[in-house]
Design an enzyme around this catalytic site. Structure first.
Site, PDB file in Angstrom:
ATOM      1  N   ARG A  71       1.012  -1.302   0.037  1.00  0.00           N
ATOM      2  CA  ARG A  71       0.044   0.027   0.105  1.00  0.00           C
ATOM      3  C   ARG A  71       0.954   1.147   0.038  1.00  0.00           C
ATOM      4  NH1 ARG A  71      -4.445  -0.135   4.434  1.00  0.00           N
ATOM      5  NH2 ARG A  71      -4.637   2.046   3.674  1.00  0.00           N
ATOM      6  N   HIS A 119      -6.938   8.381  11.801  1.00  0.00           N
ATOM      7  CA  HIS A 119      -6.781   7.089  11.634  1.00  0.00           C
ATOM      8  C   HIS A 119      -5.082   6.950  11.623  1.00  0.00           C
ATOM      9  CE1 HIS A 119     -10.936   5.804  10.745  1.00  0.00           C
ATOM     10  NE2 HIS A 119     -10.773   6.258  11.961  1.00  0.00           N
ATOM     11  N   CYS A 132       7.558   0.852  24.619  1.00  0.00           N
ATOM     12  CA  CYS A 132       8.573   1.630  23.923  1.00  0.00           C
ATOM     13  C   CYS A 132       8.014   2.741  22.909  1.00  0.00           C
ATOM     14  CB  CYS A 132       9.323   0.727  22.948  1.00  0.00           C
ATOM     15  SG  CYS A 132      10.709   1.298  21.786  1.00  0.00           S
ATOM     16  N   THR A 190     -16.730   9.496   2.024  1.00  0.00           N
ATOM     17  CA  THR A 190     -16.829   8.502   3.014  1.00  0.00           C
ATOM     18  C   THR A 190     -18.087   7.703   3.103  1.00  0.00           C
ATOM     19  OG1 THR A 190     -16.555   8.257   5.493  1.00  0.00           O
ATOM     20  CG2 THR A 190     -17.206  10.362   5.034  1.00  0.00           C
ATOM     21  N   ASN A 215     -20.415  12.751  -2.633  1.00  0.00           N
ATOM     22  CA  ASN A 215     -20.191  11.191  -2.623  1.00  0.00           C
ATOM     23  C   ASN A 215     -21.145  10.774  -3.887  1.00  0.00           C
ATOM     24  OD1 ASN A 215     -20.020   8.360  -2.315  1.00  0.00           O
ATOM     25  ND2 ASN A 215     -19.649   8.767  -0.110  1.00  0.00           N
TER      26      ASN A 215
HETATM   27  P1  OAD Z   1     -15.015   3.156   2.295  1.00  0.00           P
HETATM   28  O1  OAD Z   1     -14.284   2.769   1.740  1.00  0.00           O
HETATM   29  O2  OAD Z   1     -15.918   2.989   3.481  1.00  0.00           O
HETATM   30  O3  OAD Z   1     -15.751   4.529   1.818  1.00  0.00           O
HETATM   31  C1  OAD Z   1     -15.643   5.321   0.654  1.00  0.00           C
HETATM   32  C2  OAD Z   1     -16.630   6.297  -0.023  1.00  0.00           C
HETATM   33  O4  OAD Z   1     -16.100   6.893  -0.862  1.00  0.00           O
HETATM   34  C3  OAD Z   1     -17.716   5.300  -0.423  1.00  0.00           C
HETATM   35  O5  OAD Z   1     -18.860   5.792   0.033  1.00  0.00           O
HETATM   36  C4  OAD Z   1     -17.745   5.647  -1.927  1.00  0.00           C
HETATM   37  O6  OAD Z   1     -19.105   5.697  -2.426  1.00  0.00           O
HETATM   38  C5  OAD Z   1     -16.858   7.097  -1.931  1.00  0.00           C
HETATM   39  N1  OAD Z   1     -16.401   7.393  -3.221  1.00  0.00           N
HETATM   40  C6  OAD Z   1     -15.736   6.567  -4.260  1.00  0.00           C
HETATM   41  N2  OAD Z   1     -15.340   7.184  -5.187  1.00  0.00           N
HETATM   42  C7  OAD Z   1     -15.394   8.572  -4.912  1.00  0.00           C
HETATM   43  C8  OAD Z   1     -15.224   9.945  -5.518  1.00  0.00           C
HETATM   44  N3  OAD Z   1     -14.476   9.993  -6.727  1.00  0.00           N
HETATM   45  N4  OAD Z   1     -15.650  11.129  -5.047  1.00  0.00           N
HETATM   46  C9  OAD Z   1     -16.256  11.056  -3.852  1.00  0.00           C
HETATM   47  N5  OAD Z   1     -16.509  10.106  -2.987  1.00  0.00           N
HETATM   48  C10 OAD Z   1     -16.292   8.514  -3.543  1.00  0.00           C
HETATM   49  O7  OAD Z   1     -13.864   4.349   3.003  1.00  0.00           O
HETATM   50  P2  OAD Z   1     -14.025   5.339   4.623  1.00  0.00           P
HETATM   51  O8  OAD Z   1     -15.366   5.775   4.709  1.00  0.00           O
HETATM   52  O9  OAD Z   1     -13.102   6.351   4.580  1.00  0.00           O
HETATM   53  O10 OAD Z   1     -10.079   2.604   8.549  1.00  0.00           O
HETATM   54  O11 OAD Z   1     -13.647   4.407   5.686  1.00  0.00           O
HETATM   55  C11 OAD Z   1     -13.284   4.772   6.982  1.00  0.00           C
HETATM   56  C12 OAD Z   1     -12.514   3.860   7.561  1.00  0.00           C
HETATM   57  O12 OAD Z   1     -12.812   2.550   7.323  1.00  0.00           O
HETATM   58  C13 OAD Z   1     -11.029   4.010   7.131  1.00  0.00           C
HETATM   59  O13 OAD Z   1     -10.277   5.088   7.508  1.00  0.00           O
HETATM   60  C14 OAD Z   1     -10.572   2.495   7.102  1.00  0.00           C
HETATM   61  C15 OAD Z   1     -11.335   1.721   6.902  1.00  0.00           C
HETATM   62  O14 OAD Z   1     -11.609   0.550   7.560  1.00  0.00           O
HETATM   63  C16 OAD Z   1      -8.856   2.359   8.916  1.00  0.00           C
HETATM   64  O15 OAD Z   1      -8.156   1.692   8.110  1.00  0.00           O
HETATM   65  C17 OAD Z   1      -8.701   2.478  10.644  1.00  0.00           C
END
Ligand code: OAD
Length: 247
Positions: A71, A119, A132, A190, A215
């Site tokens: 990644r 995060h 540590c 999100t 979104n």
């Molecule tokens: P998700 O994968 O849950 O959601 C991503 C969102 O982005 C979805 O609702 C898509 O519809 C939207 N999306 C996709 N392409 C897009 C674009 N071009 N413009 C705008 N929106 C778009 O990701 P997060 O909500 O970020 O945590 O997930 C939250 C957390 O869950 C992350 O930070 C991660 C994950 O597990 C950790 O790693 C701790």
């Protein structure tokens, strides 16, 4: 979309304090995967409890390390897109506060100076031992898993928050206080499923703020938002920048 953008532009002009919360969708147009996309998202292909939990790391640290190194290579190769750049310009022109769930650092590379990273960051490591406090910037995205050079008692691990781990209390406090005080709150890219981040829009709304979602897909927040712009973040911020004459 035109009419909605005009309304959002007016709200920005009227706002005394705006908060933008971002998620993985903001970096999708930089080529980085989201988590919950039904076909392509990380969690459709990998088990989050194997790849992103303390238990998963304890079971197979080499596998987890390899996944994060992969990644990291993608993050290093990616560039900020028009959403990152537009948000940075809104911050410097209007003092917008930025809270992100993303660990990729693309907001900073897009010009944002102040970013509340809920995060953590994928481009740092720290010692997995709670005893540590060793921490370092990632300098090699291809090296194998290493023991901590300071204590040698445990592995180095990525400085991201895993499932089951607590967020930094100072970071939550900042994000909650800003969400509580703002009069305009944007939830961008999100799925609004992971707490505490998913609760910030509700907090803002309960205090009378306008809540806007950007979104292309509906989320848990959509029905409660005052305005939903169902388009890509890059397109929306590029047009908003032009409308507010920030570029
Ligand atoms: P998700 O994968 O849950 O959601 C991503 C969102 O982005 C979805 O609702 C898509 O519809 C939207 N999306 C996709 N392409 C897009 C674009 N071009 N413009 C705008 N929106 C778009 O990701 P997060 O909500 O970020 O945590 O997930 C939250 C957390 O869950 C992350 O930070 C991660 C994950 O597990 C950790 O790693 C701790």
């Amino acid at each position: 979309m035109e009419e909605k953008l005009k309304r959002l532009g007016d709200w920005f002009t009227q706002s005394q304090q705006t908060v933008i919360l971002t998620g993985a969708g903001v970096s999708a147009e930089s080529g980085l995967s989201t988590f919950r996309d039904p076909q392509q998202g990380f969690w459709a292909k990998y088990d989050p409890m194997e790849m992103a939990s303390p238990e998963g790391f304890a079971r197979d640290p080499h596998l987890v390390w390899k996944w994060y190194q992969w990644r990291r290579q993608q993050v290093v190769q990616a560039s900020p897109n028009r959403a990152h750049i537009g948000i940075a310009r809104l911050q410097s022109a209007l003092g917008v506060k930025l809270i992100t769930q993303n660990v990729d650092g693309l907001h900073q590379r897009g010009g944002s100076e102040q970013v509340c990273q809920l995060h953590g960051t994928i481009m740092r490591n720290h010692c997995n031992s709670a005893q540590c406090d060793y921490s370092e910037a990632v300098s090699n995205t291809r090296c194998e898993l290493m023991r901590c050079p300071e204590c040698d008692n445990d592995w180095l691990r990525p400085s991201v928050v895993w499932f089951g781990e607590s967020l930094d209390p100072k970071v939550i406090q900042f994000a909650e206080a800003e969400s509580y005080q703002c009069d305009l709150f944007l939830s961008v890219g999100t799925s609004a499923q992971v707490y505490p981040a998913a609760g910030f829009a509700q907090l803002a709304k309960s205090r009378g703020a306008r809540v806007v979602e950007i979104n292309p897909n509906a989320t848990a927040l959509s029905s409660r938002a005052d305005l939903v712009i169902a388009h890509s973040a890059a397109e929306v911020f590029q047009r908003l920048e032009a409308q507010l004459q920030l570029s």
